[in-house]
Design a protein around this motif. Sequence first.
Motif, PDB file in Angstrom:
ATOM      1  N   LYS A   1      -4.619  -7.951  -7.672  1.00  0.00           N
ATOM      2  CA  LYS A   1      -4.296  -7.776  -9.094  1.00  0.00           C
ATOM      3  C   LYS A   1      -2.798  -7.550  -9.293  1.00  0.00           C
ATOM      4  O   LYS A   1      -2.200  -8.071 -10.250  1.00  0.00           O
ATOM      5  N   ARG A   2      -2.194  -6.793  -8.399  1.00  0.00           N
ATOM      6  CA  ARG A   2      -0.764  -6.536  -8.516  1.00  0.00           C
ATOM      7  C   ARG A   2       0.055  -7.796  -8.226  1.00  0.00           C
ATOM      8  O   ARG A   2       1.087  -8.030  -8.865  1.00  0.00           O
ATOM      9  N   PHE A   3      -0.386  -8.592  -7.282  1.00  0.00           N
ATOM     10  CA  PHE A   3       0.322  -9.850  -7.022  1.00  0.00           C
ATOM     11  C   PHE A   3       0.228 -10.796  -8.222  1.00  0.00           C
ATOM     12  O   PHE A   3       1.197 -11.487  -8.567  1.00  0.00           O
ATOM     13  N   LEU A   4      -0.925 -10.829  -8.852  1.00  0.00           N
ATOM     14  CA  LEU A   4      -1.079 -11.669 -10.049  1.00  0.00           C
ATOM     15  C   LEU A   4      -0.153 -11.191 -11.164  1.00  0.00           C
ATOM     16  O   LEU A   4       0.437 -12.001 -11.898  1.00  0.00           O
ATOM     17  N   ALA A   5       0.012  -9.859 -11.263  1.00  0.00           N
ATOM     18  CA  ALA A   5       0.931  -9.318 -12.266  1.00  0.00           C
ATOM     19  C   ALA A   5       2.370  -9.707 -11.947  1.00  0.00           C
ATOM     20  O   ALA A   5       3.143 -10.088 -12.840  1.00  0.00           O
ATOM     21  N   VAL A   6       2.738  -9.622 -10.658  1.00  0.00           N
ATOM     22  CA  VAL A   6       4.090 -10.018 -10.243  1.00  0.00           C
ATOM     23  C   VAL A   6       4.334 -11.485 -10.571  1.00  0.00           C
ATOM     24  O   VAL A   6       5.404 -11.859 -11.085  1.00  0.00           O
TER      25      VAL A   6
ATOM     26  N   GLY B   1       6.265  -2.511 -11.696  1.00  0.00           N
ATOM     27  CA  GLY B   1       6.640  -3.395 -12.780  1.00  0.00           C
ATOM     28  C   GLY B   1       8.096  -3.820 -12.777  1.00  0.00           C
ATOM     29  O   GLY B   1       8.487  -4.721 -13.523  1.00  0.00           O
ATOM     30  N   THR B   2       8.927  -3.168 -11.937  1.00  0.00           N
ATOM     31  CA  THR B   2      10.355  -3.492 -11.886  1.00  0.00           C
ATOM     32  C   THR B   2      10.742  -4.171 -10.573  1.00  0.00           C
ATOM     33  O   THR B   2      11.382  -5.221 -10.564  1.00  0.00           O
ATOM     34  N   SER B   3      10.355  -3.553  -9.450  1.00  0.00           N
ATOM     35  CA  SER B   3      10.665  -4.140  -8.146  1.00  0.00           C
ATOM     36  C   SER B   3       9.407  -4.369  -7.308  1.00  0.00           C
ATOM     37  O   SER B   3       9.491  -4.575  -6.103  1.00  0.00           O
ATOM     38  N   GLY B   4       8.257  -4.323  -7.957  1.00  0.00           N
ATOM     39  CA  GLY B   4       6.999  -4.554  -7.261  1.00  0.00           C
ATOM     40  C   GLY B   4       5.947  -3.563  -7.711  1.00  0.00           C
ATOM     41  O   GLY B   4       6.017  -3.033  -8.833  1.00  0.00           O
ATOM     42  N   TYR B   5       5.001  -3.296  -6.825  1.00  0.00           N
ATOM     43  CA  TYR B   5       3.938  -2.336  -7.145  1.00  0.00           C
ATOM     44  C   TYR B   5       3.498  -1.613  -5.884  1.00  0.00           C
ATOM     45  O   TYR B   5       3.476  -2.191  -4.786  1.00  0.00           O
ATOM     46  N   LEU B   6       3.126  -0.343  -6.048  1.00  0.00           N
ATOM     47  CA  LEU B   6       2.506   0.431  -4.989  1.00  0.00           C
ATOM     48  C   LEU B   6       1.032   0.628  -5.329  1.00  0.00           C
ATOM     49  O   LEU B   6       0.687   0.991  -6.450  1.00  0.00           O
ATOM     50  N   VAL B   7       0.181   0.384  -4.343  1.00  0.00           N
ATOM     51  CA  VAL B   7      -1.269   0.485  -4.515  1.00  0.00           C
ATOM     52  C   VAL B   7      -1.767   1.720  -3.787  1.00  0.00           C
ATOM     53  O   VAL B   7      -1.442   1.932  -2.605  1.00  0.00           O
TER      54      VAL B   7
ATOM     55  N   VAL C   1       0.864  -1.172   0.000  1.00  0.00           N
ATOM     56  CA  VAL C   1       0.000   0.000   0.000  1.00  0.00           C
ATOM     57  C   VAL C   1       0.906   1.230   0.000  1.00  0.00           C
ATOM     58  O   VAL C   1       1.932   1.277   0.683  1.00  0.00           O
ATOM     59  N   HIS C   2       0.537   2.228  -0.764  1.00  0.00           N
ATOM     60  CA  HIS C   2       1.419   3.367  -1.012  1.00  0.00           C
ATOM     61  C   HIS C   2       1.818   4.099   0.262  1.00  0.00           C
ATOM     62  O   HIS C   2       0.993   4.437   1.112  1.00  0.00           O
ATOM     63  N   LEU C   3       3.123   4.316   0.392  1.00  0.00           N
ATOM     64  CA  LEU C   3       3.718   5.237   1.341  1.00  0.00           C
ATOM     65  C   LEU C   3       4.720   6.065   0.540  1.00  0.00           C
ATOM     66  O   LEU C   3       5.443   5.510  -0.298  1.00  0.00           O
ATOM     67  N   PRO C   4       4.770   7.378   0.750  1.00  0.00           N
ATOM     68  CA  PRO C   4       5.639   8.206  -0.106  1.00  0.00           C
ATOM     69  C   PRO C   4       7.083   7.733  -0.168  1.00  0.00           C
ATOM     70  O   PRO C   4       7.704   7.729  -1.234  1.00  0.00           O
ATOM     71  N   GLN C   5       7.646   7.299   0.984  1.00  0.00           N
ATOM     72  CA  GLN C   5       9.054   6.918   0.994  1.00  0.00           C
ATOM     73  C   GLN C   5       9.327   5.646   0.190  1.00  0.00           C
ATOM     74  O   GLN C   5      10.464   5.413  -0.254  1.00  0.00           O
TER      75      GLN C   5
END
Length: 419
Positions: A367-372, A346-352, A334-338
């Motif tokens: 959905k992001r885990f399925l993409a990973v 798409g490179t080292s994971g995903y932020l939701v 889940v998105h955190l600014p840092q």
Amino acid sequence: MTSNVTLAQRARNTRRRYQICLVHPFDPRGQKVGGLETYIRDFITFHPSDTDLLFIGVDSIGDLEIGKIRRLSFRGRQFDFMPILRYSDEQAREAAKTIRSSLTGQFFIALLRNFRAIAHLIRARKCSIDLRRVEFSWLPVILRLPFVQMLHGEGAPKLKMDSLLRKYSFVHNASERFAIAASEKFLCVNPFITERLQKTYPNQKAKIDTLWTWVNTNIFQPQPFPSTNLPFRVIFAGRLDEFKQPPLMFRTIARLRERLNGNMEFHYVGTSDPTRFAEFDDIADITTRHGFKDAIGMAATIGSAHAGILTSEFEGMPRCVLETLAIGRPVVAVHLPQLESVIHDGTSGYLVRREGSPDDMAEMLVKRFLAVRDHIANGEMQPETVAASIENFTPGTQLARVFHYHQEIQNARHPLVMA
């Protein structure tokens, strides 16, 4: 020739040895895990060869004499350890009902009880002091010794931490103000806390700075992905404080399990009890609870997984994320600014994005885990590429700054004079 030799000998004889005293209610030999604990273990591991460490701490095993100094070896490095309290890891895992019965409260009392011996020891060694908790900043002030203070968390009640901070936040806030005024350097775990404090205490702005977390890349190195023929394995390491939103994490794993027709596993590294959350019931049968792991064990366990997860509503720079990425495992969070500096979609994971209902967020995480999973299967994510995302978060780039601050302080207070 004699003159040159004499000058060289004098230079060697007067070469400074730096003295740092760590004060924290912790035993590096114990099983407590977390950002604070890793900081201290790495502080010992990576301290410079010209630096001596004295650690005022806790005996969690019960094999040391309280109030006496012992020379200990940890990860091949030597340091002096003076436990002033016996407090087991089992006691520390149970939430205290009062400040007096808490580990912090007990350690505070132990500092008072052993004050004379501690004062003599630290003054004799001409130490500067390194503090992790603002509640102990009174000690160096009374001793009239310089200290570097770190703030690891906000201490705000709304974060629902598994501690007494929620109930006694005024104690933390008062200690924070005191520590900022008295410290030589005040370091925060992310720039957002730094910005808040600089605005709150404008007269102290110059001493307030950010010290990012780091990962020990001697231990956490890229490992090949496990076979994609195995169940898809997701891992989380750390405490299950409420602000980490375990219900959302468990709901996501349950929903991902459905999408993968049960072909997945969840791995938890830590000593918290996940069963206190009702949502855990739906994934208990696919969960492996690893308990405590030292750094080497943690690296091996992360390496056996395909991806990491983080659902926190607040963090500093979460070490579990850095360690997971360093092994070459993408993280869906889940998105955190840092996290934008290390998790690249798409490179080292995903932020939701943090929006919508918990069900909406769980669905997006799935959905992001399925993409990973697809990226790993297709070779579009490689461990070395994932690990490259944390190249700026190593002891050599972050922890070295702390040692430099202590060196500057001691050089200014005790300048060397050539004989």
